[in-house]
Design an enzyme around this catalytic site. Structure first.
Site, PDB file in Angstrom:
ATOM      1  N   THR A  26      -8.654   1.548   9.647  1.00  0.00           N
ATOM      2  CA  THR A  26      -9.047   1.967  10.993  1.00  0.00           C
ATOM      3  C   THR A  26      -9.932   0.952  11.711  1.00  0.00           C
ATOM      4  O   THR A  26      -9.725   0.669  12.893  1.00  0.00           O
ATOM      5  CB  THR A  26      -9.777   3.324  10.911  1.00  0.00           C
ATOM      6  OG1 THR A  26      -8.967   4.221  10.130  1.00  0.00           O
ATOM      7  CG2 THR A  26      -9.992   3.918  12.283  1.00  0.00           C
ATOM      8  N   HIS A  31      -9.811   4.449  -0.915  1.00  0.00           N
ATOM      9  CA  HIS A  31      -9.076   4.412   0.356  1.00  0.00           C
ATOM     10  C   HIS A  31      -9.967   5.021   1.436  1.00  0.00           C
ATOM     11  O   HIS A  31     -10.859   5.799   1.147  1.00  0.00           O
ATOM     12  CB  HIS A  31      -7.781   5.213   0.245  1.00  0.00           C
ATOM     13  CG  HIS A  31      -6.717   4.503  -0.533  1.00  0.00           C
ATOM     14  ND1 HIS A  31      -5.408   4.460  -0.140  1.00  0.00           N
ATOM     15  CD2 HIS A  31      -6.781   3.778  -1.670  1.00  0.00           C
ATOM     16  CE1 HIS A  31      -4.711   3.757  -1.015  1.00  0.00           C
ATOM     17  NE2 HIS A  31      -5.517   3.337  -1.965  1.00  0.00           N
ATOM     18  N   HIS A  75      -8.948   9.179   4.890  1.00  0.00           N
ATOM     19  CA  HIS A  75      -8.218   8.180   5.673  1.00  0.00           C
ATOM     20  C   HIS A  75      -8.539   8.348   7.163  1.00  0.00           C
ATOM     21  O   HIS A  75      -8.849   9.451   7.608  1.00  0.00           O
ATOM     22  CB  HIS A  75      -6.708   8.387   5.521  1.00  0.00           C
ATOM     23  CG  HIS A  75      -6.163   7.970   4.192  1.00  0.00           C
ATOM     24  ND1 HIS A  75      -5.556   8.844   3.340  1.00  0.00           N
ATOM     25  CD2 HIS A  75      -6.117   6.757   3.594  1.00  0.00           C
ATOM     26  CE1 HIS A  75      -5.149   8.186   2.256  1.00  0.00           C
ATOM     27  NE2 HIS A  75      -5.489   6.922   2.387  1.00  0.00           N
ATOM     28  N   GLY A  76      -8.404   7.285   7.925  1.00  0.00           N
ATOM     29  CA  GLY A  76      -8.494   7.394   9.383  1.00  0.00           C
ATOM     30  C   GLY A  76      -7.271   8.123   9.902  1.00  0.00           C
ATOM     31  O   GLY A  76      -6.175   8.012   9.363  1.00  0.00           O
ATOM     32  N   ASP A  88       0.861  -1.190   0.000  1.00  0.00           N
ATOM     33  CA  ASP A  88       0.000   0.000   0.000  1.00  0.00           C
ATOM     34  C   ASP A  88       0.902   1.247   0.000  1.00  0.00           C
ATOM     35  O   ASP A  88       2.138   1.114  -0.029  1.00  0.00           O
ATOM     36  CB  ASP A  88      -0.918  -0.095   1.232  1.00  0.00           C
ATOM     37  CG  ASP A  88      -1.979   0.981   1.305  1.00  0.00           C
ATOM     38  OD1 ASP A  88      -2.344   1.544   0.263  1.00  0.00           O
ATOM     39  OD2 ASP A  88      -2.451   1.242   2.433  1.00  0.00           O
ATOM     40  N   HIS A  89       0.300   2.436   0.133  1.00  0.00           N
ATOM     41  CA  HIS A  89       1.014   3.723   0.041  1.00  0.00           C
ATOM     42  C   HIS A  89       2.513   3.702   0.269  1.00  0.00           C
ATOM     43  O   HIS A  89       2.976   3.552   1.397  1.00  0.00           O
ATOM     44  CB  HIS A  89       0.511   4.701   1.113  1.00  0.00           C
ATOM     45  CG  HIS A  89      -0.854   5.209   0.886  1.00  0.00           C
ATOM     46  ND1 HIS A  89      -1.122   6.305   0.131  1.00  0.00           N
ATOM     47  CD2 HIS A  89      -2.039   4.758   1.354  1.00  0.00           C
ATOM     48  CE1 HIS A  89      -2.420   6.524   0.123  1.00  0.00           C
ATOM     49  NE2 HIS A  89      -3.007   5.594   0.856  1.00  0.00           N
ATOM     50  N   SER A 113     -13.064   2.564   6.064  1.00  0.00           N
ATOM     51  CA  SER A 113     -13.723   2.492   7.375  1.00  0.00           C
ATOM     52  C   SER A 113     -14.643   3.689   7.542  1.00  0.00           C
ATOM     53  O   SER A 113     -14.275   4.817   7.215  1.00  0.00           O
ATOM     54  CB  SER A 113     -12.673   2.522   8.501  1.00  0.00           C
ATOM     55  OG  SER A 113     -11.810   1.421   8.398  1.00  0.00           O
ATOM     56  N   ASN A 134      -9.730  -0.107   0.581  1.00  0.00           N
ATOM     57  CA  ASN A 134      -8.783  -0.253   1.674  1.00  0.00           C
ATOM     58  C   ASN A 134      -9.475  -0.047   3.014  1.00  0.00           C
ATOM     59  O   ASN A 134     -10.199   0.929   3.199  1.00  0.00           O
ATOM     60  CB  ASN A 134      -7.669   0.794   1.545  1.00  0.00           C
ATOM     61  CG  ASN A 134      -6.707   0.473   0.426  1.00  0.00           C
ATOM     62  OD1 ASN A 134      -6.969  -0.384  -0.402  1.00  0.00           O
ATOM     63  ND2 ASN A 134      -5.579   1.165   0.416  1.00  0.00           N
TER      64      ASN A 134
HETATM   65 ZN   LIG Z   1      -4.793   5.158   1.549  1.00  0.00          ZN
END
Ligand SMILES: [Zn+2]
Length: 301
Positions: A255, A230, A194-195, A81-82, A233, A252
């Site tokens: 979290t 992404h 993103h979380g 991932d990233h 959650s 993705n």
């Molecule tokens: Zn991401």
């Protein structure tokens, strides 16, 4: 063994989704794989650079070693991932050696994140990684647009952000980006976040993100590759399912399962209990949230 590109492509064409579970702690790998296999589903196990810098994933080699202990090729693949070109703290990253290391270790797909660069630089950086990945026979994911949340400090007010569409993946840029880089999957920004991972924020309940489905539709129609979401959650289920019908073929999830692990470990002091919590949460996500129990046959056989 089928390539991850084929599997995600099959999900994309069928209007199904391949969840990708982040494992910031190595003991999360086993219960994630067990849940995916028990539900006869298909998913990716993935690790991002910040998970070995700011959590306890160890690094690409450590995650691969753990993955190989539990690997079940009928149900899972491993994804890098990233790896950002410029990271969440604004620092330049020497990203190519990390990606080369992962490819050498046998990662089955990789991501390069040039989303903090301007369009030309993002295209140039992504193209390099696409060439490396394709030479190794694996797909490459890239990101265009700003999926916020990993930066230090609180997010700007979410509703304002969502209403303005600021940072959303631009449709015309996406067309050019996919054409010029040849990336296999494109991570898009359509309201997803993103979380939080910094300081005390990482323990807080994540905001409920909304998705601009009309914008996603435009992106799907303009591009010809599976799209990735992404920040999976905390998206309302109806919105998520609608997004999957609109070209999102990989989501993705970080979290949801990270907090289940951390909370249970803190309360019980037991890694085994924390692993059980990850198993339960992953099972819930596959069965009740994404509704992808039993999709192994559709995607990988
Ligand atoms: Zn991401």
């Amino acid at each position: 063994m089928q390539g991850t590109d084929e599997i995600v492509g099959r999900a994309w064409r069928a209007g199904a989704v391949v969840p990708a579970f982040n494992v910031p702690y190595l003991p999360m790998v086993e219960p994630v794989i067990r849940a995916v296999a028990d539900l006869d589903s298909f998913a990716l196990v993935e690790t991002a650079r910040l998970e070995w810098l700011k959590f306890e994933a160890g690094g690409p080699a450590a995650v691969m070693a753990e993955f190989l202990k539990w690997n079940d090729a009928a149900h899972v693949r491993i994804h890098l991932d990233h790896v950002p070109v410029v990271d969440e703290d604004g620092q330049r990253v020497d990203y190519l050696p990390i990606i080369k290391e992962a490819i050498g270790l046998g990662y089955q797909s990789v991501m390069v994140d040039g989303s903090r660069l301007n369009l030309e630089s993002n295209i140039a950086a992504t193209l390099q990684v696409v060439e490396l990945a394709h030479a190794a026979g694996i797909p490459c994911e890239a990101e265009l647009g700003a999926v916020l949340g990993h930066e230090a400090g609180p997010l700007p007010p979410y509703e304002e952000l969502f209403a303005s569409g600021k940072g959303f993946t631009d449709v015309e840029e996406a067309v050019r980006f996919v054409r010029e880089t040849g990336c296999d999957w494109l991570s898009v920004a359509v309201g997803n976040v993103h979380g939080a991972i910094s300081g005390a924020l990482r323990d807080r309940k994540k905001i409920t993100a909304r998705l601009n489905l009309a914008h996603l539709d435009r992106l799907r129609q303009a591009t010809s590759v599976p799209l990735v979401l992404h920040g999976g959650s905390g998206v309302e289920r109806e919105a998520m399912l609608a997004a999957v019908q609109r070209g999102i073929a990989k989501v993705n999830v970080g979290t949801e399962i990270r907090q289940a692990y951390e909370r249970t470990l803190k309360e019980s002091g037991s890694v085994a209990s924390a692993q059980d919590a990850v198993y339960e949460r992953t099972s819930w996500l596959i069965r009740d949230y994404f509704g992808v129990a039993g999709t192994r046959e559709l995607l990988s056989v």
